[in-house]
Design a protein around this motif. Structure first.
Motif, PDB file in Angstrom:
ATOM      1  N   CYS A   1      -9.099   1.662   2.787  1.00  0.00           N
ATOM      2  CA  CYS A   1      -8.143   0.576   2.609  1.00  0.00           C
ATOM      3  C   CYS A   1      -6.826   0.975   3.261  1.00  0.00           C
ATOM      4  CB  CYS A   1      -7.889   0.314   1.119  1.00  0.00           C
ATOM      5  SG  CYS A   1      -9.364  -0.173   0.241  1.00  0.00           S
ATOM      6  N   CYS A   2      -6.097  -0.032   3.735  1.00  0.00           N
ATOM      7  CA  CYS A   2      -4.785   0.219   4.316  1.00  0.00           C
ATOM      8  C   CYS A   2      -3.907   0.869   3.239  1.00  0.00           C
ATOM      9  CB  CYS A   2      -4.169  -1.093   4.785  1.00  0.00           C
ATOM     10  SG  CYS A   2      -2.455  -0.917   5.271  1.00  0.00           S
ATOM     11  N   LEU A   3      -3.194   1.900   3.622  1.00  0.00           N
ATOM     12  CA  LEU A   3      -2.384   2.629   2.647  1.00  0.00           C
ATOM     13  C   LEU A   3      -1.148   1.834   2.232  1.00  0.00           C
ATOM     14  CD1 LEU A   3      -2.623   6.149   4.296  1.00  0.00           C
ATOM     15  CD2 LEU A   3      -3.796   5.382   2.233  1.00  0.00           C
ATOM     16  N   VAL A   4      -0.839   0.777   3.000  1.00  0.00           N
ATOM     17  CA  VAL A   4       0.340  -0.029   2.666  1.00  0.00           C
ATOM     18  C   VAL A   4      -0.071  -1.261   1.862  1.00  0.00           C
ATOM     19  CG1 VAL A   4       2.332  -1.254   3.600  1.00  0.00           C
ATOM     20  CG2 VAL A   4       1.462   0.772   4.771  1.00  0.00           C
ATOM     21  N   CYS A   5      -1.005  -2.040   2.412  1.00  0.00           N
ATOM     22  CA  CYS A   5      -1.328  -3.312   1.740  1.00  0.00           C
ATOM     23  C   CYS A   5      -2.692  -3.285   1.045  1.00  0.00           C
ATOM     24  CB  CYS A   5      -1.266  -4.455   2.749  1.00  0.00           C
ATOM     25  SG  CYS A   5      -2.556  -4.346   3.991  1.00  0.00           S
ATOM     26  N   HIS A   6      -3.398  -2.169   1.164  1.00  0.00           N
ATOM     27  CA  HIS A   6      -4.687  -1.970   0.499  1.00  0.00           C
ATOM     28  C   HIS A   6      -5.779  -2.918   0.975  1.00  0.00           C
ATOM     29  CE1 HIS A   6      -2.416   0.756  -1.935  1.00  0.00           C
ATOM     30  NE2 HIS A   6      -1.589  -0.233  -2.280  1.00  0.00           N
TER      31      HIS A   6
ATOM     32  N   ASN B   1      -6.725  -5.654  11.172  1.00  0.00           N
ATOM     33  CA  ASN B   1      -6.698  -6.777  10.234  1.00  0.00           C
ATOM     34  C   ASN B   1      -5.315  -7.079   9.662  1.00  0.00           C
ATOM     35  OD1 ASN B   1      -9.416  -7.018  10.603  1.00  0.00           O
ATOM     36  ND2 ASN B   1      -9.908  -5.699   8.859  1.00  0.00           N
ATOM     37  N   CYS B   2      -4.605  -6.003   9.280  1.00  0.00           N
ATOM     38  CA  CYS B   2      -3.331  -6.259   8.607  1.00  0.00           C
ATOM     39  C   CYS B   2      -2.136  -5.925   9.491  1.00  0.00           C
ATOM     40  CB  CYS B   2      -3.245  -5.482   7.302  1.00  0.00           C
ATOM     41  SG  CYS B   2      -3.298  -3.708   7.550  1.00  0.00           S
ATOM     42  N   GLY B   3      -2.359  -5.155  10.570  1.00  0.00           N
ATOM     43  CA  GLY B   3      -1.274  -4.860  11.507  1.00  0.00           C
ATOM     44  C   GLY B   3      -0.386  -3.703  11.104  1.00  0.00           C
ATOM     45  N   HIS B   4      -0.686  -3.049  10.015  1.00  0.00           N
ATOM     46  CA  HIS B   4       0.159  -1.925   9.616  1.00  0.00           C
ATOM     47  C   HIS B   4      -0.067  -0.734  10.542  1.00  0.00           C
ATOM     48  CE1 HIS B   4       0.752  -4.007   5.637  1.00  0.00           C
ATOM     49  NE2 HIS B   4       1.978  -3.723   6.055  1.00  0.00           N
ATOM     50  N   VAL B   5       1.039  -0.060  10.845  1.00  0.00           N
ATOM     51  CA  VAL B   5       0.981   1.088  11.755  1.00  0.00           C
ATOM     52  C   VAL B   5       1.200   2.359  10.943  1.00  0.00           C
ATOM     53  CG1 VAL B   5       2.063   2.182  13.741  1.00  0.00           C
ATOM     54  CG2 VAL B   5       1.816  -0.297  13.674  1.00  0.00           C
TER      55      VAL B   5
HETATM   56 ZN    ZN Z   1      -2.021  -3.001   5.809  1.00  0.00          ZN
END
Ligand code: ZN
Length: 370
Positions: A229-234, A212-216
């Motif tokens: 939740c994504c640890l970068v953008c939540h 969804n957000c593309g964070h690696v």
């Molecule tokens: Zn993210």
């Protein structure tokens, strides 16, 4: 025995020639070739496909029969040459089997250091093999690419077969990689890292991207901080949104299965939308069109319900079925006053199934038949 002659023996199990003897006189100038020709009364070409051996050693056709090689009562063996299998003139039959096999073995490319190969996958684009440079994308199998290279190959239709599952932008996931501070483009090592754990993106650690957000993120980071939740953008994610980057064979198999499942579901959805747009009511699970049910009256719909009832109760409720059938609506039951039932029924095509005839006009066909 005649002192001026001696005998040699020959046989050929292959040609079913039993052991025979040849008596040689000391003045004979005959060769093995003569002997062969005396055995076969056929073309020279055929004769040349046989040769004599002595104690396993092949003999030339020109060998004179009267040679010191042949002691009295030497036994020669007549053998056929194996065409294309060595011993056919091209090979002497003396080579080892190993040499022979090596000759035809496929040449293997020089061995690639598996370590280097693994490292390359993490540092370079899976397609162009150039160093990874943002913007980067991954496919649904976890291969990582330079977006520019992939899009160019896609447009030019130069995508190799192994990436055939990438059909368009929809099959790419834009990823956001965290650059290691102070590392510039010229350096050959790892350039990216896990934004949480600080582990290098170099093949030593497992990484995954969030769809969804593309964070690696590194697997280690997500293990330590258990969160949906994504640890970068939540942004929230599900387990299925995690795509392992450069995963092992098993992980790729899982991703591949997931991908084909998603593709199938999308196709099904597309088809449904298409049908609804065309004015057809969509297809239900049995593949029976609802419209079909409607055309043949309420009969089928009702029957289905009755059957369901029977199964649901576990008791055989045949009564229920007949009750329902009896309640089935018939237009002729409410014929207007002053109209005979027959005349009124003739308005409805379903009333006269038996004497219906097809004519040139398709309009005369009953509703269900055109
Ligand atoms: Zn993210």
């Amino acid at each position: 025995m005649n002192p001026k002659s001696h005998q040699i023996l020959f046989h050929s199990p292959e040609l079913r020639i039993p052991l025979q003897s040849v008596t040689l006189s000391f003045v004979s100038d005959r060769t093995l070739s003569h002997l062969k020709h005396s055995l076969f009364n056929v073309s020279p070409q055929f004769v040349s496909s046989f040769y004599f051996t002595l104690n396993g050693k092949p003999l030339l056709d020109e060998t004179p029969l009267l040679t010191t090689q042949f002691a009295p009562f030497s036994t020669l063996l007549l053998r056929s040459r194996l065409f294309g299998g060595g011993g056919d003139g091209g090979a002497t039959g003396a080579e080892s089997r190993d040499c022979y096999l090596n000759m035809y073995a496929e040449k293997k490319p020089d061995k690639v250091d598996p370590n280097e190969q693994r490292l390359s996958k993490w540092l370079n684009c899976a397609l162009s093999n150039e160093p990874l440079r943002e913007p980067c994308v991954i496919d649904n199998l976890g291969n990582i690419f330079n977006k520019v290279a992939l899009v160019e190959a896609l447009i030019g239709k130069k995508l190799p077969k192994e990436f055939g599952h990438i059909k368009g932008l929809k099959d790419m996931i834009n990823v956001k990689l965290d650059l290691i501070p102070g590392v510039d483009d010229g350096i050959s090592g790892a350039k990216f890292q896990c934004p949480i754990a600080g582990l290098e993106f170099n093949g030593k650690y497992r990484f995954f991207a969030l769809r969804n957000c593309g964070h690696v993120l590194s697997a280690k980071a997500s293990k330590e901080v258990k969160s949906s939740c994504c640890l970068v953008c939540h942004k929230e994610f599900e387990e299925l949104d995690k795509i392992v980057i450069n995963g092992n064979d098993e992980e790729v198999v899982v991703l591949r299965e997931r991908m084909s499942k998603t593709t199938k579901e999308k196709k099904k959805k597309k088809m449904m939308i298409k049908k609804v747009k065309n004015g057809n009511v969509d297809v239900d699970d049995d593949g029976v069109s609802l419209e079909g049910k409607r055309l043949s009256g309420t009969k089928h719909g009702v029957d289905d319900k009755a059957v369901a009832k029977v199964e649901g109760n576990g008791r055989v409720g045949l009564k229920g079925v007949s009750d329902v059938a009896a309640k089935r609506f018939k237009a002729t039951d409410i014929a207007p006053a002053n109209a005979t039932k027959d005349v009124y029924a003739s308005i409805f095509t379903s009333s006269r199934k038996s004497d219906f005839k097809e004519t040139y006009s398709c309009r005369s066909l009953p509703l269900g038949r055109n």
